[in-house]
Design an enzyme around this catalytic site. Structure first.
Site: not given
Length: 744
Positions: A415, A468
């Site tokens: 993330d 990401e």
């Protein structure tokens, strides 16, 4: 009462009781004194009224210790004995008696090689010796506790096993490494514990164990002693096959799930679904829908439900919400046996400020930078790991290894990678410090990510490391040997933003936004992309995907089906957030179940059926996945028909004979006698059409095969004439001989 004895040096008692005596093992336990002419045992057991020393060999009493002061200090000589021996302490309390192994008679269980690698920043299995681990030491079974707190004056472990007394079990200090450890025999599985740390400022802080593998339910925050038993895995064949897997040439259709809100149980739907129910319901659903991968949003223990798991405190502890660690293992095991790979959303970019967590762990900025310009993340009011500190790297490397090794996850999705890469991420000019070259790149984080990816791929062949990353950082999926970050895949955030902006436009004005559908092919092969429609696109007032689309329900559902058809045929692997597969109307709410009742309505059932059939088609035809990351796997036939909102393109497999032709119409207009170029002289049949009545469409379909005509068109030697459905996606394949039909 205080007895004057020669057992303690002057001032040592006070320092011990005040949390200022660092070398506790040199004071407590059994020690030779008087030049080896006598043995003494010293112990600190608050609340005891008497303590006897017994021989561990035969249980006979050797000596009764004298009470040194009212705080629980006891000491005494071992009679005529001068040679160390294994012993027990018989402790008399006002209401009970307890027989214990004195933890201060045991030497350290730390392995010098492990300690060295930890301090060097290259230890991948720190969790095997830090945290609370079951061990057998000199024939005694117990738990070895170990924690890193280099700037602490004293560290004690307190819990259910010692009545939460912060003086009873003070840990051994290893100054060179900053580690503290102790072996305690009188411990049971699932007992709670915390560390009481006397910090460098003389304050005592109470911390959860950074390496705890289980924690109390929020709002409580104690760590838990793990169970002894191991899980009996049944997925050895899966792991063996995975090792030789080449994910870039295989289909990858990912179903992103937040377990807390996929489906709840109970009359008020407020009770979490446990792993046994997820095995019975979620796993068959994923298989039925044809998804190849399941991606779990973070499941490391997190106290705040509203963080969705992205602010974890117990990085090694699977959250209590759905069951225990072996329940999670059983869930992943079942996924593997059903042919479903499982990915984990992992958060190494930052950590929250919860006082029981990593923040100022030993009174110093241990895991974070002490300068807020490097150590604080302004977007989320969290703290940033110090990636340049060796022990922190070992902590994070080990956590990644832990999930892949102990739970057999098939990959990690990292993330907020962009926030790691840039020192000035979301900062004003006066809020960040340039690197040593004067740039804004976070060199320490870059090095960390490169090393992380290289090590995980080396340890676990066939896994997927996914980033990401929302900027144009070059080489995210390039090999580290080529100065890339070394990820296997990167989310295509540009495609997502552009195409969602496009479908939110009224069809009347889409001609002016046509480039938002086509621009992604300018850079589609610069990285190994995953097309992602994740949870981030259906929260914070953004509305659901269906809500973004203008028009009446017919237009909304038709556009969404066409959009999914475009996504599934566009180069790149696929990711769809739960609920999107049946066109949930409301934006995602982490506090409740998905709106499964919508499936009683035909339009929603139609979207679900369309996604299921897209997944089946996607896996059946190699042209849709084999050359995802190579330009020779894609060819525009017509990308310039902005006035009619139409795209036509062709996908190719390794074998160019295996190809698929796609026509996407983002206008509500039906186009009859529409000519499409095709690569071969074969007949072509319409494999899927999003406007079919089965999916809730108007049934503008092509029932019969179309014969290829020797009419060059759109750069192809042949062409077919078809009817193009309104707001629809039509997928065409050549009618091959049976032996030439594509297989999975």
């Amino acid at each position: 009462m205080t007895v004057a004895t020669p057992y303690f040096q002057q001032g040592s008692e006070i320092a011990l009781l005040n949390g200022e005596y660092t070398d506790v093992f040199s004071l407590l336990g059994m020690h030779s004194v008087n030049d080896g002419k006598a043995l003494v045992v010293r112990c600190l057991i608050p609340g005891a009224i008497s303590v006897d020393v017994l021989s561990a060999k035969d249980g006979r009493k050797v000596a009764t210790l004298e009470q040194v002061n009212e705080h629980g200090l006891f000491a005494g000589k071992m009679g005529r004995r001068v040679k160390s021996f294994a012993y027990l302490l018989r402790v008399q309390y006002p209401l009970c008696e307890q027989l214990i192994n004195d933890p201060y008679q045991f030497d350290s269980l730390l392995n010098p090689d492990d300690v060295y690698l930890f301090g060097e920043g290259s230890q991948l299995q720190t969790y095997h010796f830090q945290g609370a681990n079951w061990r057998e030491h000199h024939g005694v079974k117990g738990v070895h506790f170990c924690v890193w707190a280099p700037n602490a004056k004293q560290v004690a472990v307190m819990g259910d096993f010692n009545l939460w007394d912060n003086k009873r079990h003070i840990l051994r200090h290893h100054p060179a490494s900053g580690l503290w450890d102790i072996f305690i025999a009188e411990v049971e599985p699932e007992q709670h514990y915390k560390y009481a740390i006397s910090d460098m400022h003389g304050n005592q802080v109470i911390k959860s164990d950074p390496y705890a593998v289980a924690m109390q339910p929020s709002p409580h925050n104690a760590s838990k002693i793990p169970h002894v038993e191991r899980y009996d895995w049944q997925d050895s064949q899966w792991l063996a096959d995975r090792a030789s897997h080449q994910p870039h040439v295989q289909p990858m259709s990912i179903y992103e799930v937040q377990l807390a809100s996929w489906r709840r149980k109970g009359d008020d739907s407020q009770e979490y679904t446990d792993y046994s129910q997820l095995i019975a319901e979620l796993v068959p659903y994923i298989k039925e829908m044809g998804f190849t991968h399941l991606q779990l949003m973070p499941i490391s223990e997190y106290p705040f439900d509203g963080s969705w798991g992205y602010q974890p405190v117990g990085l090694f502890a699977p959250t209590y919400r759905f069951g225990d660690a072996n329940g999670l293992r059983a869930f992943i095991d079942e996924c593997h046996q059903q042919g479903i790979a499982v990915l984990l959303d992992w958060v190494p970019a930052h950590f929250p400020r919860d006082p029981h967590g990593l923040v100022r762990f030993d009174g110093s900025c241990l895991y974070e930078h002490d300068d807020p310009r490097k150590g604080e993340q302004p977007d989320w009011d969290t703290l940033i790991y110090n990636y340049g500190r060796a022990e922190v790297r070992s902590f994070l490397y080990s956590n990644a290894h832990y999930w892949l090794d102990e739970f057999h996850f098939d990959g990690l999705r990292l993330d907020a990678v962009s926030s790691m890469l840039y020192l000035d991420y979301s900062r004003r000019a006066d809020q960040w410090i340039p690197n040593k070259f004067g740039g804004r790149e976070n060199l320490e984080a870059i090095s960390f990510l490169q090393e992380l990816n290289a090590r995980m791929y080396q340890c676990f062949p066939g896994i997927n490391m996914i980033a990401e990353e929302s900027t144009a950082w070059p080489g995210v999926t390039q090999a580290t040997s080529n100065n890339g970050l070394g990820f296997g895949f990167k989310w295509n955030m540009g495609w997502m933003n552009d195409t969602l902006r496009y479908i939110s436009c009224d069809p009347l004005f889409r001609r002016y936004h046509h480039g938002e559908l086509t621009f992604s092919l300018v850079y589609a092969f610069t990285e190994q992309f995953i097309l992602s429609l994740s949870h981030d696109e259906v929260v914070h007032g953004k509305g659901s995907l269906l809500h973004k689309i203008p028009g009446d329900d017919w237009q909304k559902f038709a556009t969404l089906r066409a959009y999914y058809g475009f996504m599934w045929t566009h180069p790149g692997k696929k990711l769809l957030f739960m609920g999107n597969e049946f066109a949930q109307r409301n934006e995602w709410n982490h506090n409740q179940s998905l709106d499964w009742h919508l499936l009683t309505y035909a339009p929603h059932q139609g979207v679900q059926d369309w996604v299921r059939d897209l997944n089946q088609c996607y896996q059946q035809y190699p042209a849709l996945y084999q050359r995802d990351h190579h330009s020779d796997g894609f060819q525009w036939l017509d990308c310039n028909n902005a006035d009619n909102n139409i795209l036509v393109f062709c996908r190719f497999g390794m074998d160019k004979q295996q190809h698929v032709v796609i026509v996407v119409n983002m206008s509500p207009q039906v186009y009859y006698d529409f000519r499409v170029g095709v690569p071969t002289a074969q007949n072509y049949r319409e494999l899927l059409n999003s406007d079919h009545r089965h999916y809730g469409g108007g049934d503008v379909v092509n029932d019969n095969p179309c014969e290829a005509q020797v009419t060059p068109w759109q750069g192809m030697s042949h062409s077919i004439v078809i009817t193009v459905p309104p707001l629809g996606c039509s997928i065409w394949v050549p009618e091959l001989d049976e032996q030439d039909q594509p297989t999975q």
